[in-house]
Design a protein around this motif. Sequence first.
Motif, short mmCIF file in Angstrom:
data_model
loop_
_atom_site.label_atom_id
_atom_site.label_comp_id
_atom_site.label_asym_id
_atom_site.label_seq_id
_atom_site.Cartn_x
_atom_site.Cartn_y
_atom_site.Cartn_z
N ARG A 35 0.83 -1.21 0.00
CA ARG A 35 0.00 0.00 0.00
C ARG A 35 0.86 1.25 0.00
NH1 ARG A 35 -2.79 -3.01 3.96
NH2 ARG A 35 -2.28 -1.49 5.58
N LEU A 36 1.97 1.21 0.72
CA LEU A 36 2.88 2.35 0.74
C LEU A 36 3.48 2.58 -0.64
CD1 LEU A 36 4.45 4.48 2.44
CD2 LEU A 36 6.20 2.73 2.76
N ARG A 37 3.97 1.52 -1.29
CA ARG A 37 4.59 1.65 -2.61
C ARG A 37 3.59 2.06 -3.68
NH1 ARG A 37 9.76 2.34 -3.84
NH2 ARG A 37 9.32 1.50 -5.87
N SER A 38 2.39 1.51 -3.65
CA SER A 38 1.40 1.81 -4.68
C SER A 38 0.71 3.15 -4.45
CB SER A 38 0.35 0.71 -4.76
OG SER A 38 0.91 -0.46 -5.29
N GLY A 39 0.62 3.56 -3.20
CA GLY A 39 -0.13 4.76 -2.89
C GLY A 39 0.64 6.05 -2.97
N ALA A 40 1.93 6.01 -3.04
CA ALA A 40 2.76 7.22 -3.00
C ALA A 40 2.78 7.91 -4.36
CB ALA A 40 4.18 6.86 -2.55
N GLY A 41 1.64 8.48 -4.75
CA GLY A 41 1.57 9.22 -6.00
C GLY A 41 1.57 8.35 -7.24
N ARG A 42 1.34 7.08 -7.08
CA ARG A 42 1.33 6.15 -8.22
C ARG A 42 -0.05 6.12 -8.86
NH1 ARG A 42 6.54 3.90 -9.08
NH2 ARG A 42 7.61 4.14 -7.12
N SER A 43 -0.09 5.70 -10.11
CA SER A 43 -1.36 5.62 -10.82
C SER A 43 -2.05 4.28 -10.54
CB SER A 43 -1.12 5.77 -12.32
OG SER A 43 -0.39 4.65 -12.79
N LEU A 44 -3.28 4.20 -10.99
CA LEU A 44 -4.07 2.98 -10.79
C LEU A 44 -3.41 1.78 -11.46
CD1 LEU A 44 -6.67 2.00 -9.48
CD2 LEU A 44 -7.86 2.49 -11.61
N GLN A 45 -2.62 2.00 -12.50
CA GLN A 45 -1.96 0.87 -13.17
C GLN A 45 -0.99 0.15 -12.24
OE1 GLN A 45 0.07 2.25 -16.67
NE2 GLN A 45 1.96 2.67 -15.58
N HIS A 46 -0.40 0.85 -11.27
CA HIS A 46 0.49 0.18 -10.31
C HIS A 46 -0.29 -0.76 -9.40
CE1 HIS A 46 3.15 3.45 -11.60
NE2 HIS A 46 4.11 2.59 -11.33
N TRP A 47 -1.45 -0.30 -8.95
CA TRP A 47 -2.31 -1.17 -8.13
C TRP A 47 -2.75 -2.38 -8.95
CZ3 TRP A 47 -3.13 -0.28 -3.00
CH2 TRP A 47 -2.88 1.01 -2.51
N ALA A 48 -3.15 -2.15 -10.19
CA ALA A 48 -3.63 -3.23 -11.05
C ALA A 48 -2.50 -4.22 -11.37
CB ALA A 48 -4.21 -2.66 -12.34
#
Length: 145
Positions: A35-48
């Motif tokens: 969550r820290l890595r994906s949430g730090a200003g990253r786009s939805l593609q990182h979560w996906a």
Amino acid sequence: MNRWGSAVVGFAGLTLPHDLLDGMRLEDVYTPAERLRSGAGRSLQHWAGRLAAKRAVLRLLGVPPTAEHLAQVEVLPRPTAACARTAACHDGHPPVVRLGPALAARTDQRIRLSLSHTSGRALAVAVASAGLPEDLQDFSEGGDA
């Protein structure tokens, strides 16, 4: 266990990470480090991409993609020797998989991942392999990737 597993996660038209999860909670699927890595200003593609990787690993292991199982697959970038070894590094790094104890007991092999994105989909392929020399290197000193 399968020899490989793959998964595609569509994110076109979605706006929030929880939209990817079919009613599962973000906290139940992604580890705090993810969550820290994906949430730090990253786009939805990182979560996906991370979700596709988790699903591919579970397919490789022959396990259904429940929130409990997804949470036992942690997908984070592996720092390289050229990296400053800090959480702030945003250079591309190959993904590394860490399995929770219940899933780790299902294999004695390393799991390798390949991730790719288009404008609306994330694709992941997971392959089981023997250990490689770089698996013995520890680049994690000095920070959480």
